[in-house]
Enzyme design. Structure first.
Site, PDB file in Angstrom:
ATOM      1  CG  ASP A 116      -2.265   1.122   1.167  1.00  0.00           C
ATOM      2  OD1 ASP A 116      -2.394   1.406  -0.159  1.00  0.00           O
ATOM      3  OD2 ASP A 116      -2.745   1.284   2.076  1.00  0.00           O
ATOM      4  CG  HIS A 159      -4.417  10.715   2.736  1.00  0.00           C
ATOM      5  ND1 HIS A 159      -5.372  10.586   3.588  1.00  0.00           N
ATOM      6  CD2 HIS A 159      -3.704   9.584   3.240  1.00  0.00           C
ATOM      7  CE1 HIS A 159      -5.463   9.654   4.276  1.00  0.00           C
ATOM      8  NE2 HIS A 159      -4.317   9.174   4.099  1.00  0.00           N
ATOM      9  NE  ARG A 174       4.981  15.161  10.428  1.00  0.00           N
ATOM     10  CZ  ARG A 174       4.315  13.824  10.044  1.00  0.00           C
ATOM     11  NH1 ARG A 174       4.135  12.978  10.846  1.00  0.00           N
ATOM     12  NH2 ARG A 174       3.803  13.710   8.918  1.00  0.00           N
ATOM     13  CD  GLU A 201      -6.327   5.048   4.808  1.00  0.00           C
ATOM     14  OE1 GLU A 201      -5.609   4.122   4.042  1.00  0.00           O
ATOM     15  OE2 GLU A 201      -5.644   5.587   5.628  1.00  0.00           O
ATOM     16  CD  GLU A 229      -5.656   2.811  -0.166  1.00  0.00           C
ATOM     17  OE1 GLU A 229      -4.577   2.308  -0.907  1.00  0.00           O
ATOM     18  OE2 GLU A 229      -5.400   3.204   1.018  1.00  0.00           O
ATOM     19  CG  ASP A 259      -5.932   0.493   3.792  1.00  0.00           C
ATOM     20  OD1 ASP A 259      -5.999  -0.564   4.638  1.00  0.00           O
ATOM     21  OD2 ASP A 259      -4.969   1.190   4.075  1.00  0.00           O
ATOM     22  NE  ARG A 277      -7.851   6.815   9.680  1.00  0.00           N
ATOM     23  CZ  ARG A 277      -7.379   6.491   8.429  1.00  0.00           C
ATOM     24  NH1 ARG A 277      -6.042   5.970   8.598  1.00  0.00           N
ATOM     25  NH2 ARG A 277      -7.866   6.688   7.350  1.00  0.00           N
ATOM     26  CD  GLN A 310      -2.915   4.753  10.877  1.00  0.00           C
ATOM     27  OE1 GLN A 310      -4.095   4.747  10.696  1.00  0.00           O
ATOM     28  NE2 GLN A 310      -2.203   5.160   9.982  1.00  0.00           N
ATOM     29  CE  LYS A 370      -3.633   2.344   7.397  1.00  0.00           C
ATOM     30  NZ  LYS A 370      -4.227   3.175   6.674  1.00  0.00           N
ATOM     31  CB  THR A 409      -7.630  -4.865   2.341  1.00  0.00           C
ATOM     32  OG1 THR A 409      -6.773  -4.387   3.284  1.00  0.00           O
ATOM     33  CG2 THR A 409      -7.620  -3.590   1.217  1.00  0.00           C
ATOM     34  CB  THR A 454      -6.223   7.908   1.363  1.00  0.00           C
ATOM     35  OG1 THR A 454      -6.104   6.899   2.515  1.00  0.00           O
ATOM     36  CG2 THR A 454      -7.651   8.375   1.579  1.00  0.00           C
ATOM     37  CD  GLU A 513      -7.852  12.951   3.983  1.00  0.00           C
ATOM     38  OE1 GLU A 513      -7.475  13.884   3.125  1.00  0.00           O
ATOM     39  OE2 GLU A 513      -7.926  11.790   4.060  1.00  0.00           O
TER      40      GLU A 513
HETATM   41 CA    CA Z   1      -4.193   3.017   3.066  1.00  0.00          CA
END
Ligand code: CA
Length: 444
Positions: A144, A151, A160, A216, A218, A250, A254, A257, A270, A274, A375, A389
């Site tokens: 992936d 994204h 950050r 996600e 994709e 995907d 979160r 993660q 993850k 999928t 994504t 997002e």
């Molecule tokens: Ca992904």
């Protein structure tokens, strides 16, 4: 890169009326591949090609061609047909573009208006409404990527704010090796994953079901012939190694993660599910929808990631959208709510660059390997490809129906993704849908 040919001619229609609907996904100019059988049957799965609201049963066509000689099926087309009739498409994928194109042309000729094969090929059709699909290839490896700069920037900003994009982003397509065993076909449902979650401010993590479950949006890229270990695929050859594209969701937890991802990247957040769409649209079918690869900023590319054709037409304008339908929306017969839409043409890295980068160290790609693009989010917030997002990291809930709000996914939610291509000079083609459903977590 494919040039336009007879099989893209928008003037040519099919003798099958449902293939000629202007808003349809599967006209004569598309001809995507899947693996299917009649629903609730014990038939063997085999390759099929979509046309209109029907599936062309490749095993039935192969039997027909073996019995009656059919002049529009060239020797190459027959080789491809024999591979396409099997339980997985790996062998067809391995053959390469010469054979894929030959089969596409033979089916195009057989299903176009005026074909002398109409009465024979009519017997090879099965309504799509009456079939079930399976994962179309034995996927040996799944990688992936993270190819959308919009994204990457939006997600980076949440973690950050001062430096959303890390310095390597403009130089190479970021990726990680994912897990192939949990890839399922559209219709997949899975239990909300349980994992280690560390609440901010607490000193220790706890084991509990994810509370920040996300999707996600994709595209999946199926590898064709591939390369031997130690060899490379140059950017100029890269697209001839790609069999085609599907839609890919995907699913991502979160909160799992956030605690586990440093320093080696995603793992249990993850790999629990999928989901991919059943139909694989070939790069040849996508030829009319190419667009220039625009890089709004960043340093000049290293040579192995750059080519004239990639700059001129490395991107593809594939419209993508995500919808959600909760349990209560289904009970009240409320239609699915459209969360966002975007286009794959915004991707910072192209498919050719993903393939060239993946093999620059001699890593071998194999027929049926799957690459996720990462994504796909567009330049504006309304084009975001994930709830992370859309909810600004879970801080901002929004309405999906008059009575329901979401930040992340709830049990029972169904997520639907669609893709299609349109252009004034070409026939519209579509990917269909990928659908998946969240079930409650298993008891601890
Ligand atoms: Ca992904």
């Amino acid at each position: 890169m494919h040039s336009l040919n007879l099989t893209h001619d928008p003037q040519i229609k099919s003798w099958l009326a449902t293939a000629n609907r202007p808003d349809g996904n599967f006209p004569l100019q598309n001809l995507p591949f899947a693996v299917f059988r009649r629903a609730q049957s014990h038939e063997a799965f085999r390759g099929g090609v979509a046309i209109g609201d029907q599936v062309i049963d490749l095993a039935a066509v192969a039997a027909l061609v073996a019995r009656d000689s059919m002049s529009s099926f060239s020797a190459d087309a027959i080789v491809a047909l024999e591979a396409g009739r099997l339980q997985t498409l790996n062998q067809l994928m391995q053959l390469g573009p010469r054979f894929w194109s030959a089969l596409r042309l033979a089916l195009f000729e057989g299903f176009r208006t005026g074909s002398s094969l109409q009465s024979q090929l009519e017997r090879c059709l099965i309504p799509q409404a009456g079939v079930e699909f399976t994962v179309p290839a034995q996927i040996g490896n799944y990688t992936d990527f993270y190819a959308s700069i919009y994204h990457a920037t939006a997600v980076g900003r949440l973690f950050r704010p001062d430096e959303p994009l890390l310095p390597n982003y403009h130089w190479l397509p970021i990726g990680y090796h994912g897990r192939a065993s949990s890839i399922g076909i559209s219709g997949q449902s899975f239990h909300r994953p349980t994992g280690q979650i560390k609440i901010s401010g607490e000193s220790a993590p706890v084991l509990k079901p994810s509370a920040r479950l996300d999707y996600e949006l994709e595209l999946g890229v199926f590898v064709g012939t591939g390369n031997p270990l130690g060899a490379r695929i140059s950017i100029r050859e890269a697209e001839s190694q790609v069999f085609g594209l599907c839609l890919l969701n995907d699913w991502s937890a979160r909160d799992i993660q956030a605690w586990e991802y440093q320093p080696l990247g995603p793992f249990l957040a993850k790999n629990f599910a999928t989901t991919i769409s059943p139909w694989i649209v070939t790069l040849e079918a996508l030829a009319p929808f190419r667009s220039p690869c625009t890089r709004p900023d960043g340093p000049p590319l290293l040579d192995y990631l750059d080519s004239l054709s990639n700059r001129q037409s490395g991107s593809i304008d594939i419209h993508l959208e995500t919808l959600i339908r909760s349990s209560s929306m289904r009970e009240a017969n409320v239609p699915a709510y459209r969360l966002a839409s975007t286009s794959f043409r915004h991707s910072y890295w192209t498919i050719a660059q993903l393939v060239a980068h993946h093999t620059i160290n001699g890593c071998n790609l194999q027929p049926g390997d799957l690459l996720g693009t990462g994504t796909q989010s567009g330049p504006t917030p309304a084009e975001a490809g994930s709830l992370l997002e859309l909810s600004q990291g879970g801080k901002q809930s929004f309405a999906i129906s008059p009575t329901e709000q979401r930040t992340f996914l709830e049990d029972g939610d169904v997520v639907i993704m669609r893709g299609w291509c349109e252009s004034p000079s070409a026939t519209r083609i579509g990917f269909g849908e990928v659908i998946g459903q969240v079930l409650p977590a298993m008891k601890l």
